[in-house]
Design a protein around this motif. Structure first.
Motif, PDB file in Angstrom:
ATOM      1  N   VAL A  10      -8.631   5.854  -5.577  1.00 15.43           N
ATOM      2  CA  VAL A  10      -7.516   6.138  -6.485  1.00 15.43           C
ATOM      3  C   VAL A  10      -7.830   7.342  -7.357  1.00 15.43           C
ATOM      4  CG1 VAL A  10      -6.190   5.223  -8.425  1.00 15.43           C
ATOM      5  CG2 VAL A  10      -6.696   3.766  -6.463  1.00 15.43           C
ATOM      6  N   LEU A  11      -9.093   7.490  -7.780  1.00 13.21           N
ATOM      7  CA  LEU A  11      -9.481   8.647  -8.579  1.00 13.21           C
ATOM      8  C   LEU A  11      -9.283   9.942  -7.792  1.00 13.21           C
ATOM      9  CD1 LEU A  11     -10.721   9.720 -11.198  1.00 13.21           C
ATOM     10  CD2 LEU A  11     -12.981   9.425 -10.156  1.00 13.21           C
ATOM     11  N   ILE A  12      -9.658   9.917  -6.528  1.00 10.12           N
ATOM     12  CA  ILE A  12      -9.413  11.090  -5.682  1.00 10.12           C
ATOM     13  C   ILE A  12      -7.912  11.316  -5.526  1.00 10.12           C
ATOM     14  CG2 ILE A  12      -9.722  12.048  -3.365  1.00 10.12           C
ATOM     15  CD1 ILE A  12     -12.343  10.455  -3.188  1.00 10.12           C
ATOM     16  N   GLY A  13      -7.171  10.216  -5.382  1.00 11.84           N
ATOM     17  CA  GLY A  13      -5.724  10.327  -5.234  1.00 11.84           C
ATOM     18  C   GLY A  13      -5.040  10.926  -6.442  1.00 11.84           C
ATOM     19  N   PHE A  48      -5.828  13.506  -7.853  1.00 12.03           N
ATOM     20  CA  PHE A  48      -5.809  14.964  -7.671  1.00 12.03           C
ATOM     21  C   PHE A  48      -4.938  15.372  -6.479  1.00 12.03           C
ATOM     22  CE2 PHE A  48      -9.773  13.964  -9.842  1.00 12.03           C
ATOM     23  CZ  PHE A  48      -9.755  14.874 -10.889  1.00 12.03           C
ATOM     24  N   VAL A  49      -4.952  14.572  -5.409  1.00 10.17           N
ATOM     25  CA  VAL A  49      -4.172  14.936  -4.225  1.00 10.17           C
ATOM     26  C   VAL A  49      -2.815  14.249  -4.197  1.00 10.17           C
ATOM     27  CG1 VAL A  49      -6.283  15.318  -2.919  1.00 10.17           C
ATOM     28  CG2 VAL A  49      -5.157  13.092  -2.803  1.00 10.17           C
ATOM     29  N   GLY A  50      -2.638  13.221  -5.055  1.00  9.47           N
ATOM     30  CA  GLY A  50      -1.386  12.475  -5.067  1.00  9.47           C
ATOM     31  C   GLY A  50      -0.144  13.316  -5.283  1.00  9.47           C
ATOM     32  N   PRO A  51      -0.154  14.258  -6.261  1.00 12.18           N
ATOM     33  CA  PRO A  51       1.041  15.082  -6.462  1.00 12.18           C
ATOM     34  C   PRO A  51       1.462  15.857  -5.226  1.00 12.18           C
ATOM     35  CG  PRO A  51      -0.418  15.254  -8.350  1.00 12.18           C
ATOM     36  CD  PRO A  51      -1.166  14.478  -7.306  1.00 12.18           C
ATOM     37  N   PRO A  74      -6.938   1.768   3.265  1.00 13.89           N
ATOM     38  CA  PRO A  74      -5.464   1.738   3.327  1.00 13.89           C
ATOM     39  C   PRO A  74      -4.814   1.378   2.001  1.00 13.89           C
ATOM     40  CG  PRO A  74      -6.429   0.595   5.207  1.00 13.89           C
ATOM     41  CD  PRO A  74      -7.540   0.866   4.255  1.00 13.89           C
ATOM     42  N   LEU A  75      -5.339   0.370   1.313  1.00 18.42           N
ATOM     43  CA  LEU A  75      -4.729  -0.017   0.042  1.00 18.42           C
ATOM     44  C   LEU A  75      -4.937   1.044  -1.028  1.00 18.42           C
ATOM     45  CD1 LEU A  75      -5.462  -3.840  -0.188  1.00 18.42           C
ATOM     46  CD2 LEU A  75      -3.241  -2.720  -0.115  1.00 18.42           C
ATOM     47  N   GLY A  76      -6.089   1.701  -0.996  1.00 19.43           N
ATOM     48  CA  GLY A  76      -6.328   2.760  -1.964  1.00 19.43           C
ATOM     49  C   GLY A  76      -5.393   3.942  -1.776  1.00 19.43           C
ATOM     50  N   THR A  77      -5.120   4.273  -0.528  1.00 15.75           N
ATOM     51  CA  THR A  77      -4.232   5.409  -0.265  1.00 15.75           C
ATOM     52  C   THR A  77      -2.774   5.088  -0.590  1.00 15.75           C
ATOM     53  OG1 THR A  77      -4.134   4.703   2.054  1.00 15.75           O
ATOM     54  CG2 THR A  77      -5.716   6.426   1.488  1.00 15.75           C
ATOM     55  N   THR A  78      -2.371   3.819  -0.462  1.00 14.14           N
ATOM     56  CA  THR A  78      -0.983   3.466  -0.826  1.00 14.14           C
ATOM     57  C   THR A  78      -0.808   3.453  -2.329  1.00 14.14           C
ATOM     58  OG1 THR A  78      -1.517   1.099  -0.751  1.00 14.14           O
ATOM     59  CG2 THR A  78      -0.601   2.113   1.236  1.00 14.14           C
ATOM     60  N   THR A  79      -1.875   3.238  -3.065  1.00 16.59           N
ATOM     61  CA  THR A  79      -1.801   3.239  -4.526  1.00 16.59           C
ATOM     62  C   THR A  79      -1.913   4.642  -5.082  1.00 16.59           C
ATOM     63  OG1 THR A  79      -2.828   1.060  -4.565  1.00 16.59           O
ATOM     64  CG2 THR A  79      -2.783   2.261  -6.631  1.00 16.59           C
ATOM     65  N   SER A  80      -2.713   5.485  -4.455  1.00 10.84           N
ATOM     66  CA  SER A  80      -3.044   6.794  -5.010  1.00 10.84           C
ATOM     67  C   SER A  80      -1.846   7.709  -5.234  1.00 10.84           C
ATOM     68  CB  SER A  80      -4.048   7.511  -4.098  1.00 10.84           C
ATOM     69  OG  SER A  80      -5.256   6.771  -4.023  1.00 10.84           O
ATOM     70  N   PRO A  81      -0.859   7.819  -4.327  1.00  8.36           N
ATOM     71  CA  PRO A  81       0.241   8.748  -4.564  1.00  8.36           C
ATOM     72  C   PRO A  81       1.042   8.467  -5.822  1.00  8.36           C
ATOM     73  CG  PRO A  81       0.176   8.116  -2.266  1.00  8.36           C
ATOM     74  CD  PRO A  81      -0.792   7.245  -2.973  1.00  8.36           C
ATOM     75  N   ARG A  82       0.913   7.257  -6.381  1.00 11.27           N
ATOM     76  CA  ARG A  82       1.658   6.958  -7.598  1.00 11.27           C
ATOM     77  C   ARG A  82       0.953   7.526  -8.816  1.00 11.27           C
ATOM     78  NH1 ARG A  82       2.575   0.985  -8.455  1.00 11.27           N
ATOM     79  NH2 ARG A  82       0.416   0.773  -7.778  1.00 11.27           N
ATOM     80  N   ALA A  83      -0.306   7.978  -8.664  1.00  6.94           N
ATOM     81  CA  ALA A  83      -1.063   8.442  -9.814  1.00  6.94           C
ATOM     82  C   ALA A  83      -0.419   9.682 -10.417  1.00  6.94           C
ATOM     83  CB  ALA A  83      -2.501   8.722  -9.429  1.00  6.94           C
TER      84      ALA A  83
END
Length: 267
Positions: free
Chosen positions: A131-134, A136-139, A258-267
């Protein structure tokens, strides 16, 4: 409107209902989480109430305060008053998955609840890193991914884990739950105002509590006994359990990524 004349209120209409809504949602999740730790993984009560829940309480305070800060910073930057802080609390899908997919198999294999707990800590740590990585890449993901694709996943999770389970539990005490649900539906989906401007969340709480006590569903001796167990417990730093869990982290990645990547874009 210039930044010098822009005034951002701390409390507006609707915040009271949001407060009760988030509060009761978090309370239910904490109760379910406690039951899963005690009844499924058999973690000792001293660890659940003396370590896990105090740490969760501190994190809930930090998370909600930080999200409030982010929302107010965005509102000031864009001179808007329609910004809402993202709610923060235990994730229902993650809660069930980490218990039944990660912790329970390890407990059944080792008969050691502490070993299962360490694996859950390691899984949560891996999720946190993703999620921390997300953040930065989430936006960029959000920019090029259709909004319906992201919201559809969240809606499916919400219906399956957040809505259906409480809806099924309503039938255990429908004579309490049905009037409360009617109050909530009237308040949230109509323009009708409750007498005296009482917030919908507070009215639902008072009505359900009154029916429960009058109808004998609640027991005063049980409440007194539970109140006697209330105590202050501060979280402690225990890196050793996290390190033990990370020693065999590879199997955790099958669900964490998988769960981390589905959460990350909301960051």
């Amino acid at each position: 409107m210039t930044p010098t004349t822009f005034k951002l209120p701390w409390w507006v209409a609707g915040d009271t209902n949001a407060f009760f809504g988030l509060g009761f949602n978090t309370l239910v999740n904490v109760l379910v989480l406690s039951g899963l730790c005690l009844g499924v993984v058999n973690i000792p009560g001293g660890d659940v109430f003396g370590v896990i829940l105090p740490a969760l309480g501190v994190q809930l305070l930090i998370g909600n305060v930080y999200y409030t800060y982010l929302a107010r910073r965005l509102a000031r930057r864009e001179n808007r008053t329609d910004v809402c802080a993202m709610p923060y609390g235990p994730s229902v899908p993650h809660m069930f998955i980490v218990v039944f997919v990660i912790m329970l198999p390890i407990y059944l294999q080792t008969n050691d609840p502490i070993a299962a707990w360490t694996a859950g800590l390691a899984w949560s740590f891996v999720i946190g890193v993703i999620v921390l990585i997300g953040a930065f890449v989430g936006p960029y993901i959000r920019r090029y991914t259709p909004q319906a694709a992201m919201l559809g996943t969240l809606a499916g999770i919400s219906i399956a884990f957040i809505s259906m389970r409480p809806a099924a539990q309503m039938w255990e005490a429908l004579w309490i739950a049905l009037p409360v649900m009617v109050i909530i539906l009237i308040g949230f989906f109509t323009d009708l105002k409750l007498p005296g401007g009482i917030p919908v969340g507070l009215a639902a709480l008072l009505l359900g509590s009154a029916i429960g006590w009058i109808g004998g569903y609640m027991s005063a001796p049980d409440v007194v006994t539970a109140a006697q167990d209330v105590a202050l417990s501060l979280p402690t730093l225990d890196i050793g359990r996290l390190v033990d869990g990370l020693s065999n982290v590879a199997p955790l990645l099958a669900t964490a990524i998988p769960l981390g990547t589905t959460t990350s874009p909301r960051a």
